[in-house]
Design an enzyme around this catalytic site. Structure first.
Site, short mmCIF file in Angstrom:
data_model
loop_
_atom_site.label_atom_id
_atom_site.label_comp_id
_atom_site.label_asym_id
_atom_site.label_seq_id
_atom_site.Cartn_x
_atom_site.Cartn_y
_atom_site.Cartn_z
CB SER A 116 11.90 -42.16 -6.11
OG SER A 116 13.04 -41.86 -7.04
CB THR A 181 7.02 -40.33 -8.37
OG1 THR A 181 8.51 -40.80 -8.25
CG2 THR A 181 6.59 -39.08 -8.54
CG ASP A 331 15.39 -42.73 -11.14
OD1 ASP A 331 16.29 -42.05 -10.33
OD2 ASP A 331 15.10 -43.84 -10.92
CG HIS A 335 18.87 -46.05 -10.94
ND1 HIS A 335 19.72 -45.55 -9.91
CD2 HIS A 335 17.59 -45.55 -10.61
CE1 HIS A 335 19.09 -45.06 -8.78
NE2 HIS A 335 17.74 -44.87 -9.51
CG HIS A 373 16.16 -38.53 -6.33
ND1 HIS A 373 17.23 -39.13 -7.24
CD2 HIS A 373 15.21 -39.34 -6.21
CE1 HIS A 373 16.35 -40.05 -8.04
NE2 HIS A 373 15.31 -40.21 -7.33
#
Length: 606
Positions: A116, A181, A331, A335, A373
């Protein structure tokens, strides 16, 4: 009548014999040919009415779904519909209806599958970097502090460009404000996890010359000048208030960066507000406060009303604003292999986009929605239409062990659950298991440590509406996002704000990076037609689109004059009746076709 059908369908769905919810379609007439013909005509009519918006963007808002790949968006769309009690496949996320979209290549300079920090650097600065680095170019490798301190290796971002143009700026995230980010907006670091000073000290003496990311936010430009900073991350800022919070990155220097931030604003004669609860945020007078910092958790935080408050504060600027909003917990859910947590966050971000669109004017505001992504979640099997997106499918004809499996599964993750029974490999039997629970972890093919499911490396989508949104139109490098945002608002590398010469032709050229100037533009056509590629600038590049060249027009006139003189000279040398009068060369259609064929052989196809 439509609402009644939906309610009746939900009631029926809840009592199917299998015990698994199957949601009904909201369009009973979809079995008729006429339904789809009408649907297609409506979409075609909309498409034919689309016209490019060449306005200058006063405002730019970037919504970034961290890890929001194509599969996640498809599943999120279905979840949104099923929350309404219908099948969901036919539903639209708000950005599905945007007028323009494209795909972005997400690789890092040193990795096929990215992280990221480097991806954020790409779409915020227009420059690709290496894995785990933030705000620096490819000359900096992970943890190379010395290289990251060189000014020539540090990249500027859309945040800085906007501030230099007099715009107000801000960031809203559901992750830490020092996370990868948001950090890419304002920080320069060779390692994304150097969020607080204790991480630097733990790295050793070679890292001590670098400044931690939280400190860069408060002390350095452009972070220091952001009007709105909201998210999580009190620990990194030295302002933790929850003694039970997991210790991830505590400050060891004893500094409270929030207090220092407040003191800095007071020294400038500006008003500031620091809020830590949803109640405080709702009571905040955003229109009457110069600077707002909201830290709603020691680590991460949900959306609440952050986006609405941020937009209302930034709209006060006469010069416009730039705002980035990150849905960071998509995200995190991925994960941990927990699709329900990830997709609920996606739907919450979608609602934030919808509410934001009600606050802005798309004639002057460019809105971009994209992801940094993807993840390795896949949507598989042949579940029935309207099957619960978190449910299972029973597909005995194709599955050799005849066990049910979830629609959403992972190729890597902590859901790996295979065992050996002495004869064969077997997997978990999901019969009777509540696969719709927020903490259910579907099966994964490769085991990982908890929270370590990997990113995916495929392209991600980018959606846009507003001024110059049509510039997203094909497969682009991820770096292209920063260039479009800057060009649309005439800031940073594109302050001259030239608009394109429109000749209404569609060109295609297969371009390799070995092109001498490393660009993706139609060089042969531009050179042949006498068209300037990039406008003014010492290196020939400042982002201005192709324009007619006055110099080449003069050159053309000189050439034609020379032809006339040569013709007159030859006529005098060869009188009529002896050799005939030589005629000026004519441009025949056959010769033009031969020229085009030669250019096609050289790689350009019109």
């Amino acid at each position: 009548m439509h609402s009644l059908l939906v309610v009746m369908g939900v009631v029926c769905a809840l009592v199917v014999p299998s015990g698994q919810v199957v949601y009904p379609s909201p369009n009973p007439q979809e079995t008729e040919t006429s339904f789809w013909m009408d649907h297609g005509r409506r979409e075609l009519t909309e498409a034919l009415q689309q016209t490019p918006n060449n306005n200058k963007a006063k405002n730019v808002i970037l919504f970034l779904g961290d890890g929001m790949g194509i599969t996640a968006m498809t599943a999120g769309r279905i979840l949104k519909g099923q929350k309404k009690g219908v099948s969901g496949e036919e539903e639209n996320l708000v950005w599905d209806r945007f007028s323009n979209m494209g795909l972005l290549k997400t690789y890092n300079l040193d990795r096929q599958v990215p992280d990221s920090a480097a991806t954020a650097t790409a779409f915020l600065s227009g420059v690709k970097g290496n894995y785990l680095t933030v705000g620096v170019n490819g000359k900096v490798k992970s943890k190379d502090c010395a290289a990251s301190l060189k000014k020539e290796n540090q990249v500027s971002t859309i945040l800085k460009w906007a501030q230099e143009a007099g715009k107000d700026t801000g960031v809203v995230t559901t992750a830490q404000v020092t996370h990868a980010t948001p950090a890419a907006l304002y920080a320069h670091s060779p390692y994304r996890y150097w969020q607080c000073d204790s991480k630097l000290k733990a790295e050793g003496p070679n890292a001590l010359a670098c400044k931690d990311i939280a400190l860069q936010l408060v002390e350095d430009e452009p972070g220091r000048s952001m009007k709105v900073v909201m998210g999580g991350g009190r620990q990194e800022m030295g302002a933790g208030i929850d003694p039970e919070a997991t210790k991830k990155c505590e400050r060891s220097d004893g500094r409270n960066l929030v207090k220092e931030w407040q003191q800095d604003k007071a020294s400038q004669g500006k008003t500031s507000a620091y809020v830590t609860t949803t109640g405080d945020l709702k009571k905040l007078n955003a229109e009457g406060t110069d600077y707002i910092m909201g830290l709603f958790g020691d680590i991460h935080v949900p959306y609440e009303d952050m986006v609405k408050v941020a937009v209302r504060r930034l709209k006060r600027s006469d010069n416009g604003f730039f705002l980035m909003v990150e849905g960071g917990r998509i995200d995190h859910g991925m994960h941990h292999g927990k699709p329900r947590r990830a997709l609920e966050e996606l739907v919450a971000m979608e609602e934030a986009v919808r509410e934001t669109l009600e606050e802005v004017d798309l004639q002057e505001t460019l809105v971009v929605v994209t992801a940094d992504h993807s993840h390795v979640m896949t949507m598989n099997g042949y579940p029935d239409r309207g099957n619960d997106i978190f449910g299972v499918t029973i597909n005995e004809e194709d599955v050799s062990d005849h066990l049910p499996y979830t629609t959403l599964m992972f190729t890597t993750g902590e859901g790996f659950n295979y065992t050996w029974n002495g004869t064969e490999v077997i997997r978990r039997n999901l019969t009777g298991v509540d696969t719709t629970h927020k903490d259910f972890v579907p099966l994964a093919a490769v085991p990982t440590y908890p929270g370590s499911e990997t990113h995916g490396g495929e392209d991600v989508a980018v959606y846009a509406n507003g001024p110059m949104a049509h510039l997203f139109h094909r497969v682009h490098e991820q770096t292209y996002v920063a260039h479009v945002m800057a060009y649309a608002s005439c800031i940073g590398p594109y302050t001259d704000c030239n608009r394109p010469f429109n000749d209404h032709r569609t060109r295609y050229k297969h371009v390799h990076h070995r092109d001498h100037d490393n660009d993706d533009d139609d060089d042969d056509e531009r050179k042949r037609k006498g068209r300037k590629g990039y406008g003014k600038g010492s290196d020939g590049y400042n982002g201005a689109p192709a324009l007619k060249s006055g110099g080449l027009v003069v050159l053309w006139c000189c050439v034609m004059l020379n032809k006339v003189i040569m013709w007159k000279t030859l006529k005098d040398l060869h009188p009529v009746g002896r050799t005939g009068v030589p005629q000026p060369r004519q441009e025949y259609p056959e010769e033009e076709e031969e020229e085009e064929e030669e250019e096609e052989k050289g790689g350009r196809v019109i």
